[in-house]
Design a protein around this motif. Sequence first.
Motif, PDB file in Angstrom:
ATOM      1  N   LYS A 477       0.824  -1.211   0.000  1.00  0.00           N
ATOM      2  CA  LYS A 477       0.000   0.000   0.000  1.00  0.00           C
ATOM      3  C   LYS A 477       0.862   1.266   0.000  1.00  0.00           C
ATOM      4  O   LYS A 477       0.469   2.290  -0.564  1.00  0.00           O
ATOM      5  N   LEU A 478       2.013   1.191   0.654  1.00  0.00           N
ATOM      6  CA  LEU A 478       2.871   2.368   0.804  1.00  0.00           C
ATOM      7  C   LEU A 478       4.137   2.150  -0.018  1.00  0.00           C
ATOM      8  O   LEU A 478       4.109   2.121  -1.223  1.00  0.00           O
ATOM      9  N   SER A 479       5.243   1.995   0.670  1.00  0.00           N
ATOM     10  CA  SER A 479       6.514   1.656   0.033  1.00  0.00           C
ATOM     11  C   SER A 479       7.433   1.186   1.140  1.00  0.00           C
ATOM     12  O   SER A 479       7.242   1.528   2.317  1.00  0.00           O
ATOM     13  N   PRO A 480       8.460   0.392   0.815  1.00  0.00           N
ATOM     14  CA  PRO A 480       9.357  -0.099   1.870  1.00  0.00           C
ATOM     15  C   PRO A 480       9.987   1.017   2.689  1.00  0.00           C
ATOM     16  O   PRO A 480      10.226   0.846   3.895  1.00  0.00           O
ATOM     17  N   SER A 481      10.237   2.158   2.085  1.00  0.00           N
ATOM     18  CA  SER A 481      10.914   3.246   2.805  1.00  0.00           C
ATOM     19  C   SER A 481      10.035   3.883   3.868  1.00  0.00           C
ATOM     20  O   SER A 481      10.544   4.540   4.779  1.00  0.00           O
ATOM     21  N   ARG A 482       8.712   3.682   3.785  1.00  0.00           N
ATOM     22  CA  ARG A 482       7.807   4.299   4.747  1.00  0.00           C
ATOM     23  C   ARG A 482       7.309   3.306   5.797  1.00  0.00           C
ATOM     24  O   ARG A 482       6.426   3.624   6.592  1.00  0.00           O
ATOM     25  N   VAL A 483       7.875   2.115   5.802  1.00  0.00           N
ATOM     26  CA  VAL A 483       7.441   1.077   6.740  1.00  0.00           C
ATOM     27  C   VAL A 483       8.647   0.527   7.490  1.00  0.00           C
ATOM     28  O   VAL A 483       9.643   0.150   6.868  1.00  0.00           O
ATOM     29  N   GLU A 484       8.571   0.512   8.816  1.00  0.00           N
ATOM     30  CA  GLU A 484       9.616  -0.087   9.650  1.00  0.00           C
ATOM     31  C   GLU A 484       9.017  -1.271  10.403  1.00  0.00           C
ATOM     32  O   GLU A 484       7.943  -1.153  10.992  1.00  0.00           O
ATOM     33  N   TYR A 485       9.743  -2.392  10.374  1.00  0.00           N
ATOM     34  CA  TYR A 485       9.231  -3.610  11.020  1.00  0.00           C
ATOM     35  C   TYR A 485      10.199  -4.122  12.069  1.00  0.00           C
ATOM     36  O   TYR A 485      11.411  -4.190  11.831  1.00  0.00           O
ATOM     37  N   VAL A 486       9.645  -4.491  13.226  1.00  0.00           N
ATOM     38  CA  VAL A 486      10.386  -5.226  14.258  1.00  0.00           C
ATOM     39  C   VAL A 486       9.444  -6.286  14.817  1.00  0.00           C
ATOM     40  O   VAL A 486       8.275  -6.000  15.110  1.00  0.00           O
ATOM     41  N   LYS A 487       9.945  -7.489  14.975  1.00  0.00           N
ATOM     42  CA  LYS A 487       9.107  -8.574  15.500  1.00  0.00           C
ATOM     43  C   LYS A 487       8.685  -8.289  16.939  1.00  0.00           C
ATOM     44  O   LYS A 487       7.537  -8.525  17.312  1.00  0.00           O
ATOM     45  N   GLY A 488       9.574  -7.825  17.771  1.00  0.00           N
ATOM     46  CA  GLY A 488       9.243  -7.475  19.147  1.00  0.00           C
ATOM     47  C   GLY A 488       9.310  -8.632  20.113  1.00  0.00           C
ATOM     48  O   GLY A 488       9.973  -8.558  21.153  1.00  0.00           O
ATOM     49  N   CYS A 489       8.630  -9.730  19.791  1.00  0.00           N
ATOM     50  CA  CYS A 489       8.617 -10.917  20.656  1.00  0.00           C
ATOM     51  C   CYS A 489       8.029 -12.064  19.860  1.00  0.00           C
ATOM     52  O   CYS A 489       7.595 -11.888  18.711  1.00  0.00           O
ATOM     53  N   ALA A 490       8.011 -13.243  20.464  1.00  0.00           N
ATOM     54  CA  ALA A 490       7.394 -14.417  19.852  1.00  0.00           C
ATOM     55  C   ALA A 490       6.005 -14.623  20.450  1.00  0.00           C
ATOM     56  O   ALA A 490       5.630 -13.969  21.422  1.00  0.00           O
ATOM     57  N   ILE A 491       5.255 -15.548  19.888  1.00  0.00           N
ATOM     58  CA  ILE A 491       3.939 -15.871  20.452  1.00  0.00           C
ATOM     59  C   ILE A 491       4.079 -16.479  21.843  1.00  0.00           C
ATOM     60  O   ILE A 491       3.415 -16.069  22.784  1.00  0.00           O
ATOM     61  N   ARG A 492       5.022 -17.432  21.991  1.00  0.00           N
ATOM     62  CA  ARG A 492       5.169 -18.131  23.272  1.00  0.00           C
ATOM     63  C   ARG A 492       6.560 -18.006  23.880  1.00  0.00           C
ATOM     64  O   ARG A 492       6.699 -18.012  25.097  1.00  0.00           O
ATOM     65  N   ASP A 493       7.568 -17.932  23.055  1.00  0.00           N
ATOM     66  CA  ASP A 493       8.954 -18.017  23.529  1.00  0.00           C
ATOM     67  C   ASP A 493       9.379 -16.707  24.192  1.00  0.00           C
ATOM     68  O   ASP A 493       9.612 -15.702  23.521  1.00  0.00           O
ATOM     69  N   THR A 494       9.522 -16.714  25.512  1.00  0.00           N
ATOM     70  CA  THR A 494       9.905 -15.501  26.248  1.00  0.00           C
ATOM     71  C   THR A 494      11.369 -15.139  26.048  1.00  0.00           C
ATOM     72  O   THR A 494      11.791 -14.039  26.413  1.00  0.00           O
ATOM     73  N   ALA A 495      12.143 -16.062  25.454  1.00  0.00           N
ATOM     74  CA  ALA A 495      13.564 -15.752  25.205  1.00  0.00           C
ATOM     75  C   ALA A 495      13.722 -14.741  24.072  1.00  0.00           C
ATOM     76  O   ALA A 495      14.762 -14.088  23.959  1.00  0.00           O
ATOM     77  N   VAL A 496      12.696 -14.629  23.219  1.00  0.00           N
ATOM     78  CA  VAL A 496      12.741 -13.642  22.138  1.00  0.00           C
ATOM     79  C   VAL A 496      12.279 -12.302  22.700  1.00  0.00           C
ATOM     80  O   VAL A 496      11.120 -12.133  23.070  1.00  0.00           O
ATOM     81  N   ASN A 497      13.225 -11.344  22.779  1.00  0.00           N
ATOM     82  CA  ASN A 497      12.900 -10.045  23.381  1.00  0.00           C
ATOM     83  C   ASN A 497      13.518  -8.920  22.544  1.00  0.00           C
ATOM     84  O   ASN A 497      14.693  -8.592  22.680  1.00  0.00           O
ATOM     85  N   GLU A 498      12.695  -8.349  21.664  1.00  0.00           N
ATOM     86  CA  GLU A 498      13.107  -7.209  20.850  1.00  0.00           C
ATOM     87  C   GLU A 498      12.216  -6.007  21.155  1.00  0.00           C
ATOM     88  O   GLU A 498      11.954  -5.170  20.293  1.00  0.00           O
TER      89      GLU A 498
END
Length: 782
Positions: A477-498
């Motif tokens: 809808k936009l363009s890659p330059s206007r979108v920033e993505y970070v996963k942040g965390c996992a559904i269950r795995d608490t070891a993933v911490n962004e």
Amino acid sequence: MIKRLYILVIVQMVCTLGFTQSSLSLPAYKDSSLSIDIRLSDLLSRMTLEEKVGQLLCPLGWEMYEIKGNEVYPSGKFKQLVKERNAGMLWATYRADPWTKKTLSSGLNPELAAKAGNALQKYVMENTRLGIPMFLAEEAPHGHMAIGTTVFPTGIGMAASWSPELIKEVGQVIAKEVRSQGGHISYGPVLDLTRDPRWSRVEETFGEDPVLSGVLGAAMVEGLGGGDLSQKYATIATLKHFLAYAVPEGGQNGNYTSVGIRDLHQNFLPPFHKAIDAGALSVMTSYNSIDGIPCTSNHYLLTQLLRNEWKFRGFVVSDLYSIEGIHESHFVAPTKEKAAISAVMAGVDVDLGGDAYTNLWHAVQTGQMDKAVIDTAVCRVLRMKFEMGLFEHPYVEPKVAEKIVRSKEHISLARKMAQASITLLKNENSILPLNKKINKVAVIGPNADNRYNMLGDYTAPQEDSNVKTVLDGIIAKLSPSRVEYVKGCAIRDTAVNEIKQAVDVARCAEVVIAVVGGSSARDFKTSYKETGAAVAEQGSISDMECGEGFDRATLSLLGRQQELLEALKQTGKPLIVVYIEGRPLEKNWASEYADALLTAYYPGQEGGNAIADVLFGDYNPAGRLPISVPRSVGQIPVYYNKKAPHNHDYVEMSASPIYTFGYGMSYTTFEYSDLQIVQKGPYCFEVSFNVKNTGKYDGEEVAQLYIRHKYASVVQPMRQLKHFKRFPLRKGEEKSIIFTLAEEDLCIINQDVERTVEAGVFQIMIGSSPDDIRLNGLFSVE
């Protein structure tokens, strides 16, 4: 003279039986000019008891072929199966997933699938005594569970569309993809009425209401073939699961079900009855028991009701190993042989996956049961093979399958279905739709760019390019330059911490889109042992918290997801929360603190594009909840059509769900007016009213009609959906909507468990949900 008379008698006999000159060289069962009854009788008379029992077996199919280059051949295991068991049916031949250990590289694409089906059919047609073609049964609840097919939203998502028209189109696509690859039986739709979101298979169902489930289920069955097996792409629709499987004690899959006989007849049976009337020709039993009777050996349900009362003419199939379960899980049969006898005597015709029915030959030989029971079951299966024309046309064209399966038209329908399912729950200050001129959007969350988490259970492995995530949709809808993505965390795995990285990105954006929820994805990247057990990799925990067998004790977000949402809120940036989920997860925090809140269920392969369409206003959402969203597991069961009396609040909270069945918002507004109720017959009332789009956008409304019998001989629901209609309205446009209440809408199940209409006063409630009634009226039945 005597000789001439003798010849004349012979000629007359041949003409009377309907034989042609060419058919004299064929066995009657192979002569397509004869009636099915004659052919069936002839074939049955030629079959041994072992061959008859073989037709009742439906073994696992994915080990029955071998791929060599671009060709497919029957495996040695298949040849042995045919020789030793005379199997007449296979299940999940084309299935690919971690359990089957079939991947994109080792499984069947559509062309190879068609070749596999042809190879198996050719072998049984040419290498068995009678040459009876096989049935290939395939999982198809939201698309054929095979490599390269179209993946639609799961059942609960399709139900959120409240659109039988769209669901019929989906059924037609599923049937076309199954049949073009050589399959014949489609497992689905799932008509389990669910009132407990802890249960792992909510995603497969059409929700909590018998009318909605019945109408949508019938539409799917009509799309799948509608019972006319002479159609080129018709399948045998298999209704799952018979009965009351979705309300187990404790939300535990397959557990005991506590439900009264009147509740069964008023709520749990009608969806199945409606789908059978629409042409469903197969019914699958369920793992649970009701009042101490396993459903796979329940004579009342499978024979007295299904056959004698409903006149069901198709066949009944067990769920996988559920016949063994009569012995091994429910402990009501001392041996597997006794379990098999109790199942077939109750009315189960086909044994799915197991080998319990291999004991039936011995049971007949030892006088424990009459062979007529076997004959009856075999006739039900063989009749369907004749009706489908398999004896004359057992093969398909592989190049046609390659062209048909997942065509552009089918992908377009997947997007349309996903759009229709998305449900807007909150839109504070009309933050949505977003302006496409926005400079920077932060897309955050474990479900923002996870392809398999878009799909739900009963899905085959996918090429990455086939599945569109929310991130994909927004970038388009936009363009890659206007979108920033970070996963942040996992559904269950608490070891993933962004979370810190997510907050940093959010602070630089104009709006934050957080995509959270659950997952029914079976991990295709994990290594598996020969036994099928997963090889655990250090630091990796599966996302899966839903899907068959993954029952929950709570409904809260798992892992660090709640922590992520709260951290994003602290940035002060507008927060839009999207739930990708298989069950209605708890949304209390998002309901209070998010600026906008949507649920997209598992939206299928085009889900990411559909969600972006809604977020940026290319599609005005009109999804409605097919199941209520609880505030707490302590409320369960909490469903809209509970029987009187009214609920009273708990000490800690309201007794009502946070979002009730039927609820859903739009970017525009609708006004209802001019209710008219006109009696057209003794039990027939025409209900009409007007709906006007009074907002700024074109949109769709879902008008809902509820009734309540003021005083009846047995306790009734405080409100019960009877009719609904989804329809478009341009801004400023007004339409007249007409519903007709018929005798079946006014019936209750009385004290004698009879369906009847009782005299009295009925209240009519019309609106956009049971909690948003715009028009009220009364009428009387004499």
